[in-house]
Scaffold this motif. Structure first.
Motif, mmCIF file in Angstrom:
data_model
loop_
_atom_site.group_PDB
_atom_site.id
_atom_site.type_symbol
_atom_site.label_atom_id
_atom_site.label_comp_id
_atom_site.label_asym_id
_atom_site.label_seq_id
_atom_site.Cartn_x
_atom_site.Cartn_y
_atom_site.Cartn_z
ATOM 1 N N GLY A 145 9.089 -0.764 -6.943
ATOM 2 C CA GLY A 145 8.786 -2.002 -6.444
ATOM 3 C C GLY A 145 7.429 -2.679 -7.205
ATOM 4 N N LEU A 146 6.825 -1.925 -7.858
ATOM 5 C CA LEU A 146 5.241 -2.406 -8.233
ATOM 6 C C LEU A 146 5.673 -3.123 -9.806
ATOM 7 C CD1 LEU A 146 3.379 0.546 -7.475
ATOM 8 C CD2 LEU A 146 3.494 -1.497 -6.196
ATOM 9 N N CYS A 147 5.139 -4.162 -9.898
ATOM 10 C CA CYS A 147 5.665 -4.881 -10.979
ATOM 11 C C CYS A 147 4.089 -5.642 -11.762
ATOM 12 C CB CYS A 147 6.689 -6.033 -10.830
ATOM 13 S SG CYS A 147 8.169 -5.275 -10.384
ATOM 14 N N GLN A 148 4.190 -5.768 -12.951
ATOM 15 C CA GLN A 148 2.959 -6.586 -13.441
ATOM 16 C C GLN A 148 3.536 -7.886 -13.553
ATOM 17 O OE1 GLN A 148 2.050 -5.413 -17.631
ATOM 18 N NE2 GLN A 148 0.765 -7.452 -17.852
ATOM 19 N N VAL A 149 2.539 -8.886 -12.999
ATOM 20 C CA VAL A 149 2.934 -10.269 -12.720
ATOM 21 C C VAL A 149 2.711 -10.869 -13.924
ATOM 22 C CG1 VAL A 149 2.889 -12.106 -11.336
ATOM 23 C CG2 VAL A 149 3.043 -9.876 -10.346
ATOM 24 N N LEU B 37 0.790 -1.241 0.103
ATOM 25 C CA LEU B 37 -0.090 -0.017 -0.012
ATOM 26 C C LEU B 37 0.845 1.028 -0.010
ATOM 27 C CD1 LEU B 37 -2.733 1.276 0.212
ATOM 28 C CD2 LEU B 37 -2.780 1.009 2.771
ATOM 29 N N GLY B 38 1.953 1.226 0.769
ATOM 30 C CA GLY B 38 2.703 2.325 0.909
ATOM 31 C C GLY B 38 3.426 2.665 -0.628
ATOM 32 N N ALA B 39 3.904 1.613 -1.126
ATOM 33 C CA ALA B 39 4.482 1.893 -2.645
ATOM 34 C C ALA B 39 3.590 2.216 -3.646
ATOM 35 C CB ALA B 39 5.230 0.425 -3.179
ATOM 36 N N LEU B 40 2.054 1.765 -3.609
ATOM 37 C CA LEU B 40 1.457 2.136 -4.194
ATOM 38 C C LEU B 40 0.761 3.646 -4.284
ATOM 39 C CD1 LEU B 40 -0.846 1.353 -6.477
ATOM 40 C CD2 LEU B 40 -2.446 0.749 -4.622
ATOM 41 N N LEU C 88 4.166 -6.493 -5.004
ATOM 42 C CA LEU C 88 5.466 -5.628 -4.637
ATOM 43 C C LEU C 88 6.452 -6.676 -5.103
ATOM 44 C CD1 LEU C 88 6.344 -3.134 -3.488
ATOM 45 C CD2 LEU C 88 6.236 -4.426 -1.318
ATOM 46 N N ARG C 89 7.366 -6.195 -5.686
ATOM 47 C CA ARG C 89 8.833 -6.799 -5.765
ATOM 48 C C ARG C 89 9.962 -5.652 -5.377
ATOM 49 N NH1 ARG C 89 5.472 -9.976 -5.949
ATOM 50 N NH2 ARG C 89 4.966 -11.781 -7.865
ATOM 51 N N PRO C 90 10.165 -5.769 -3.955
ATOM 52 C CA PRO C 90 10.969 -4.765 -3.389
ATOM 53 C C PRO C 90 12.483 -4.500 -4.030
ATOM 54 C CG PRO C 90 10.228 -6.179 -1.760
ATOM 55 C CD PRO C 90 9.805 -6.842 -3.049
ATOM 56 N N HIS C 91 12.995 -5.424 -4.697
ATOM 57 C CA HIS C 91 14.343 -5.428 -5.468
ATOM 58 C C HIS C 91 13.973 -4.670 -6.838
ATOM 59 C CE1 HIS C 91 16.234 -7.097 -2.193
ATOM 60 N NE2 HIS C 91 15.561 -8.348 -2.341
ATOM 61 N N ALA C 92 12.815 -4.451 -7.462
ATOM 62 C CA ALA C 92 12.773 -4.007 -8.582
ATOM 63 C C ALA C 92 13.205 -2.558 -9.046
ATOM 64 C CB ALA C 92 11.155 -3.937 -8.797
ATOM 65 N N ALA D 149 -1.609 -8.157 -3.669
ATOM 66 C CA ALA D 149 -1.926 -7.794 -4.864
ATOM 67 C C ALA D 149 -2.853 -6.547 -5.169
ATOM 68 C CB ALA D 149 -2.245 -8.887 -5.750
ATOM 69 N N VAL D 150 -2.732 -5.915 -6.308
ATOM 70 C CA VAL D 150 -3.801 -4.946 -6.417
ATOM 71 C C VAL D 150 -4.247 -5.078 -8.066
ATOM 72 C CG1 VAL D 150 -3.363 -3.255 -4.744
ATOM 73 C CG2 VAL D 150 -2.101 -2.925 -6.737
ATOM 74 N N ASP D 151 -5.531 -4.682 -8.151
ATOM 75 C CA ASP D 151 -5.957 -4.367 -9.631
ATOM 76 C C ASP D 151 -5.921 -2.865 -9.950
ATOM 77 O OD1 ASP D 151 -5.686 -6.867 -10.090
ATOM 78 O OD2 ASP D 151 -7.834 -7.594 -10.008
ATOM 79 N N VAL D 152 -5.353 -2.357 -10.999
ATOM 80 C CA VAL D 152 -5.568 -0.965 -11.142
ATOM 81 C C VAL D 152 -5.964 -0.540 -12.543
ATOM 82 C CG1 VAL D 152 -3.477 -0.494 -9.509
ATOM 83 C CG2 VAL D 152 -3.216 -0.743 -11.974
#
Length: 236
Positions: free
Chosen positions: A198-202, A115-118, A212-216, A178-181
């Motif tokens: 850190g937000l990635c389409q999976v 949520l924080g990254a979003l 969230l993928r923190p190392h992205a 996960a979130v759908d945007v």
């Protein structure tokens, strides 16, 4: 243009002509019903999956859980005055909800880091005049089960349904990961800038689904799976 003259010796010609014209109109209506139904069921706010990602034989069927779609009342939803609730407690969201709205469990029950990254990404997108809406986030088990039942009904179960909806025990929505945007502008912005947060389409077939993928931010996003059936997490 001269008016059509029908010979008096053929009294049934006019009736026959009307019948033929009516039949032609009916045929045109049948031929166009498929495309018009698809257009009416596919919201314009998200990119439809490529045809190759859809199961064969499922023409005129949109994905079973496009962002914002309401699958109907849940059996275990609380009720009041004899009417089913809106399902907000199960994680449903109305249209137009932004990541900063704390009224909805779909947001407040997300993983705090996600949520924080979003929210950080949404602030940056806003500076580019792009608004990120959240169409789905955390979901209750009952809500996820209802979506899966709907997918099974639409696609006949098996991998065809699993391409779009995960099981209750494996869904990252149920775990709050996960979130759908939406809309298309937001997904385009995230596809270009999301890794920095850190937000990635999976999944390649779900341009709205982000995790969230923190190392992205330093390594970039990992390669996408074609769809959830190729995700090892879904095989657990």
């Amino acid at each position: 243009m001269f008016p059509l003259q029908l010979p008096a010796s053929r009294p049934h010609t006019r009736a026959t002509l009307v019948t033929v014209v009516g039949a032609a109109i009916a045929v045109v209506g049948v031929l166009s019903s498929c495309s018009s139904k698809e257009a009416s069921t596919a919201p314009p706010s998200f990119a439809k999956p490529p045809a190759s990602a859809s199961p064969e034989g499922t023409r005129c069927v949109a994905p079973p859980h496009p962002p914002g779609e309401d699958p109907g009342p849940l059996r275990d939803s609380p009720t009041g005055s004899g009417r089913a609730s809106s399902g907000v407690a199960d994680g449903r969201l109305p249209d137009g909800v932004e990541p900063f709205d704390d009224r909805y469990p779909a947001l407040t029950r997300l993983d705090p880091a996600l949520l924080g990254a979003l929210r950080e990404a949404a602030r940056a997108a806003g500076r580019d005049d792009v608004t990120i809406h959240v169409n789905s986030g955390w979901r209750s088990s009952a809500y996820q089960r209802r979506l899966l039942d709907e997918a099974d009904s639409t696609y006949g179960g098996g991998d065809d349904a699993a391409r779009w909806v995960a099981g209750v025990g494996t869904s990252p929505h149920v775990s709050g990961d996960a979130v759908d945007v939406g809309d298309a502008g937001a997904t385009t912005w995230l596809s270009e800038h999301g890794a920095a947060y850190g937000l990635c389409q999976v999944y390649a077939n779900e341009p709205w689904h982000y995790e969230l993928r923190p190392h992205a931010s330093s390594r970039g996003c990992p390669a996408m799976y074609l769809d959830p059936t190729h995700d090892p997490r879904m095989q657990q």
